[in-house]
Design an enzyme around this catalytic site. Sequence first.
Site, PDB file in Angstrom:
ATOM      1  N   LYS A 130     -40.122 140.327 108.722  1.00  0.00           N
ATOM      2  CA  LYS A 130     -40.588 141.723 108.674  1.00  0.00           C
ATOM      3  C   LYS A 130     -41.966 141.790 108.013  1.00  0.00           C
ATOM      4  O   LYS A 130     -42.892 142.450 108.506  1.00  0.00           O
ATOM      5  CB  LYS A 130     -39.583 142.592 107.902  1.00  0.00           C
ATOM      6  CG  LYS A 130     -38.319 142.881 108.696  1.00  0.00           C
ATOM      7  CD  LYS A 130     -37.211 143.532 107.879  1.00  0.00           C
ATOM      8  CE  LYS A 130     -35.942 143.625 108.723  1.00  0.00           C
ATOM      9  NZ  LYS A 130     -34.771 144.146 108.027  1.00  0.00           N
ATOM     10  N   GLN A 172     -33.055 145.707 102.229  1.00  0.00           N
ATOM     11  CA  GLN A 172     -32.338 144.792 103.119  1.00  0.00           C
ATOM     12  C   GLN A 172     -30.845 144.795 102.796  1.00  0.00           C
ATOM     13  O   GLN A 172     -30.449 144.655 101.642  1.00  0.00           O
ATOM     14  CB  GLN A 172     -32.929 143.374 102.987  1.00  0.00           C
ATOM     15  CG  GLN A 172     -32.385 142.368 103.974  1.00  0.00           C
ATOM     16  CD  GLN A 172     -32.745 142.673 105.434  1.00  0.00           C
ATOM     17  OE1 GLN A 172     -33.760 143.301 105.719  1.00  0.00           O
ATOM     18  NE2 GLN A 172     -31.899 142.254 106.352  1.00  0.00           N
ATOM     19  N   ASP A 226     -35.814 152.722 108.298  1.00  0.00           N
ATOM     20  CA  ASP A 226     -34.604 152.170 108.927  1.00  0.00           C
ATOM     21  C   ASP A 226     -33.826 153.255 109.678  1.00  0.00           C
ATOM     22  O   ASP A 226     -33.016 152.949 110.553  1.00  0.00           O
ATOM     23  CB  ASP A 226     -33.656 151.629 107.832  1.00  0.00           C
ATOM     24  CG  ASP A 226     -33.624 150.107 107.763  1.00  0.00           C
ATOM     25  OD1 ASP A 226     -33.898 149.463 108.792  1.00  0.00           O
ATOM     26  OD2 ASP A 226     -33.316 149.579 106.687  1.00  0.00           O
TER      27      ASP A 226
HETATM   28  N1  GUN Z   1     -29.591 143.847 107.589  1.00  0.00           N
HETATM   29  C1  GUN Z   1     -29.407 143.452 108.882  1.00  0.00           C
HETATM   30  N2  GUN Z   1     -30.071 144.262 109.713  1.00  0.00           N
HETATM   31  C2  GUN Z   1     -30.688 145.191 108.951  1.00  0.00           C
HETATM   32  C3  GUN Z   1     -31.538 146.299 109.245  1.00  0.00           C
HETATM   33  O1  GUN Z   1     -31.856 146.608 110.400  1.00  0.00           O
HETATM   34  N3  GUN Z   1     -31.984 147.004 108.170  1.00  0.00           N
HETATM   35  C4  GUN Z   1     -31.636 146.699 106.906  1.00  0.00           C
HETATM   36  N4  GUN Z   1     -32.110 147.457 105.929  1.00  0.00           N
HETATM   37  N5  GUN Z   1     -30.845 145.692 106.592  1.00  0.00           N
HETATM   38  C5  GUN Z   1     -30.383 144.943 107.608  1.00  0.00           C
END
Ligand code: GUN
Length: 297
Positions: free
Chosen positions: A54, A98, A121
């Site tokens: 990311k 996350q 998100d």
């Molecule tokens: N963990 C796995 N996929 C995601 C996601 O799309 N966003 C977040 N914040 N955590 C994750």
Amino acid sequence: MSAKLIKGTEIREKILEEITKEVAEIKEKHGVVPGLVTILVGENPASISYVTLKIKTAHRVGFTEIQDTQSEDISEPDLLALIDKYNNDDSINGILVQLPLPKHIDEKKVLNAIDPDKDVDGFHPVNVGRLMIGGNEVKFPPCTPAGIQEMIVRAGVETSGAEVVVVGRSNIVGKPIANMMLQKGPGANSTVTIVHTRTKDLAGHCKRADILIVAAGVPGLVKPEWIKPGSCVIDVGVNRIGMNEKTGKAILRGDVDFDAAKEIAGSITPVPGGVGPMTITMLMRNTLKSLKFKLGA
Ligand code: GUN
């Protein structure tokens, strides 16, 4: 007949180029770039690799990015205070915590603490509500469903009046993509059915689908005979079914029997290289949107 492949890797490149261009234009005009913070708690290897990607992608498109790594034993109040700090930081447009979080932290409390206008998100209840209302209310569609819709549109698949069947009812994929496809507007206007583990005739529903979206997390769940000839098949499943001894990398399979399905469907996403690359791409788009909302651009 072999289906057209809808490649997330190729679509990602196009969208990231579009975002990079737009970031440069905003920088030129307003003197600012989008700011994204990713908060990682602990050392879960999968989470570390997601967050690293990311941050790398944010850097590539010209954002300022902060990776804030906290120890596994951070207290819930300290994590909430950290989120509050970024909520009040003008240079930050997107906050991503996350998931999953350690067991001693209430995930819901943490997600609810993020300013809905920085919740790139799209997991905050306010943004879930905005998505449900649809139209101009929507600020940050959740990233994986947004990626799925984008792939369907860019593949030139007609959604208006189409029978869309969604396999799976998770909060992150199944429920939001079903909601998005039934809204009024381009890339939507579909007739949507959600099926799940308690559905009586899974095969019967899938066979009706002009667009079949599978997010069940069960490798090979969807059999080739469930697929309507010429339909569009979106496979969201990423299942580790073993390890390649030569490369040491996981062998990934989707929820659909790809080799057989591609001979029946009109278009299909591969695994890997299908939906996967779209999620981070949409995170970048949401972060750019967040700055644009703020600038009124
Ligand atoms: N963990 C796995 N996929 C995601 C996601 O799309 N966003 C977040 N914040 N955590 C994750």
